[in-house]
Design an enzyme around this catalytic site. Structure first.
Site, PDB file in Angstrom:
ATOM      1  N   PHE A 107     154.945 -19.566  25.829  1.00 29.70           N
ATOM      2  CA  PHE A 107     155.258 -20.993  25.742  1.00 29.70           C
ATOM      3  C   PHE A 107     156.019 -21.342  24.479  1.00 29.70           C
ATOM      4  CE2 PHE A 107     151.444 -20.092  28.102  1.00 29.70           C
ATOM      5  CZ  PHE A 107     151.835 -20.542  29.358  1.00 29.70           C
ATOM      6  N   LYS A 108     156.314 -20.364  23.634  1.00 28.05           N
ATOM      7  CA  LYS A 108     156.944 -20.631  22.350  1.00 28.05           C
ATOM      8  C   LYS A 108     158.477 -20.554  22.469  1.00 28.05           C
ATOM      9  CE  LYS A 108     153.087 -21.642  20.627  1.00 28.05           C
ATOM     10  NZ  LYS A 108     151.923 -20.877  20.508  1.00 28.05           N
ATOM     11  N   HIS A 109     159.165 -20.815  21.351  1.00 27.69           N
ATOM     12  CA  HIS A 109     160.635 -20.820  21.373  1.00 27.69           C
ATOM     13  C   HIS A 109     161.189 -19.530  21.983  1.00 27.69           C
ATOM     14  CE1 HIS A 109     159.940 -23.975  18.353  1.00 27.69           C
ATOM     15  NE2 HIS A 109     161.212 -24.332  18.434  1.00 27.69           N
TER      16      HIS A 109
END
Ligand SMILES: *Cc1c(COP(=O)(O)O)cnc(C)c1O
Length: 412
Positions: A198-200
């Site tokens: 879910f991160k960059h």
């Protein structure tokens, strides 16, 4: 009143009529690296080249001397705490609005999380509140750069110097965020990143810890703490741990994907900053809400976009505002986490380990409603809108138009 358009929730026209931009995060670049990883005939980081290349690319991008790969962001934070020497009965000051992963490592070290209050508009730790929480047991400050917005690091580093505390930066949501020209994650003693999905950028799961002192021994200790406290450097391997450490190793498969993902990071962060700033520009004049403020000479890389309603200037509740926004076609949610961390049963019952008051009993700390009033108010008034690098300029214009429409309708 004819000039005020009818809200979609009341049967009016919906603001968002086109789908939000989407895109492929993974492609041929990742596949090529993965195939090469498999062809090595080993997926062990110490024998292969993928994790090593991932880290050297990361070090180059961040201009840091050393970093260590881990199996998650939570693991990265635990490794930094272990490497910083955080141990039984120590207190670590941190933010009450964050991911669970921020406090897990503290408790696994049998240290005690102490929550300080936040600035009402940056949603990040307030240095004055941090100072008020310092006791003789305090050993570290674990700052969280929430949503890609940098904490006010100058006064925090000054406190660390004054009280001889370690500073660990939780950068899981803050890739390529700059505070007064410096990348967050390079300012404190350790910077911790997550590559969960879910991160960059994503490697499925994974993490990175930067070791900023530049001392080789600090690097070796950090490296060992992610690998059972074995010392594994080149051909020099020692399996004689002096104390306990987990196995948080990253595999070559994650490293391979990470190499390709890192090449996209600058573009991703630049685009997210642009989109976030465009939202700010389109909303900042509204008296019924306040946009997140960013410290001077700093950048935010917007892992999500969150603003606060000024409920005194609105005739609706936050529930009504958010429902109206959804009806306009704009996905959103109230706040970020359901409540401040110290209101979780784990803290209220002081039970990290089932059936045991340890390590809480080693400290005088208490966890009560009202401990961090700004943080509590932020969670009661915030509205979060997801944002990602694939959104078009039109998507941003639509989000602005929908929010303005609702703010105008319900504004006093
Ligand atoms: C995602 C996140 C973590 C934990 O990372 P994982 O890779 O999910 O373990 C820690 N802190 C913050 C602020 C996060 O957003």
């Amino acid at each position: 009143m004819n000039s005020i358009p009818k809200l979609a929730i009341h049967g009016g026209d919906k603001t968002k009529t086109t789908p939000f931009g989407t895109g492929q995060r993974f492609g041929a670049e990742e596949a090529k690296e993965l195939l090469e990883a498999l062809e090595q005939n080993t997926l062990f980081y110490h024998f292969g080249q993928k994790v090593k290349t991932f880290l050297s690319d990361f070090n180059h991008m961040y201009q840091v001397p050393y970093s260590v790969a881990t199996s998650s962001g939570t693991a990265a934070l635990h490794v930094a705490l272990g490497a910083a020497g955080i141990t039984v009965g120590d207190e670590v000051i941190t933010s009450p609005i964050t991911d669970q992963g921020t406090v897990i490592g503290i408790l696994y070290q049998n240290a005690v999380p102490v929550f300080a209050d936040l600035d009402p508009y940056t949603y990040n730790l307030d240095p004055a509140s941090i100072e008020s929480r310092i006791t003789p047991r305090t050993k570290a400050i674990l700052v969280v750069h929430l949503a890609g917005n940098p904490c006010d690091m100058d006064p925090i580093m000054a406190l660390a110097k004054k009280y001889k505390l370690k500073v660990i930066e939780d950068c899981a949501q803050a890739y390529l965020t700059k505070y007064k020209g410096k990348l967050v994650g390079t300012i404190g003693d350790y910077g911790c990143f997550s590559t969960n999905d879910f991160k960059h950028i994503s490697t499925g799961d994974g993490g990175i810890v930067t070791v900023n002192s530049g001392l080789e021994e600090d690097y070796h200790r950090t490296h060992a703490f992610a690998d059972k406290n074995y010392r594994r450097m080149g051909t020099d391997v020692s399996r004689a741990p002096e104390s306990l450490a987990p196995n948080y190793r990253m595999t070559e498969l994650q490293g391979a994907v990470g190499i390709a993902q890192l090449r996209k990071l600058e573009w991703i962060c630049e685009r997210r900053s642009q989109l976030g700033l465009a939202l700010n520009a389109g909303l900042q004049d509204l008296p019924s809400l306040s946009v997140m403020s960013i410290p001077e000479d700093s950048t935010c890389t917007y892992w999500f976009y969150m603003f606060r309603l000024a409920l005194d200037n609105l005739t609706c509740s936050r529930e009504e505002f958010c429902a109206a926004l959804s009806a306009e076609g704009i996905t959103n949610r109230m706040g970020y986490i359901p409540d401040v961390l110290y209101m979780q049963p784990m803290f209220q019952q002081k039970q990290a380990y089932l059936g045991s008051p340890f390590p809480f009993e080693l400290s005088e700390v208490h966890y009560n409603r009202g401990d961090c009033p700004n943080a509590e108010t932020i969670l009661q008034t915030a509205v979060q809108v997801p944002l990602n690098e694939f959104y078009s300029d039109q998507d941003i214009l639509d989000i602005i138009a929908a929010i303005r429409k609702i703010a105008l309708y319900y504004g006093k």
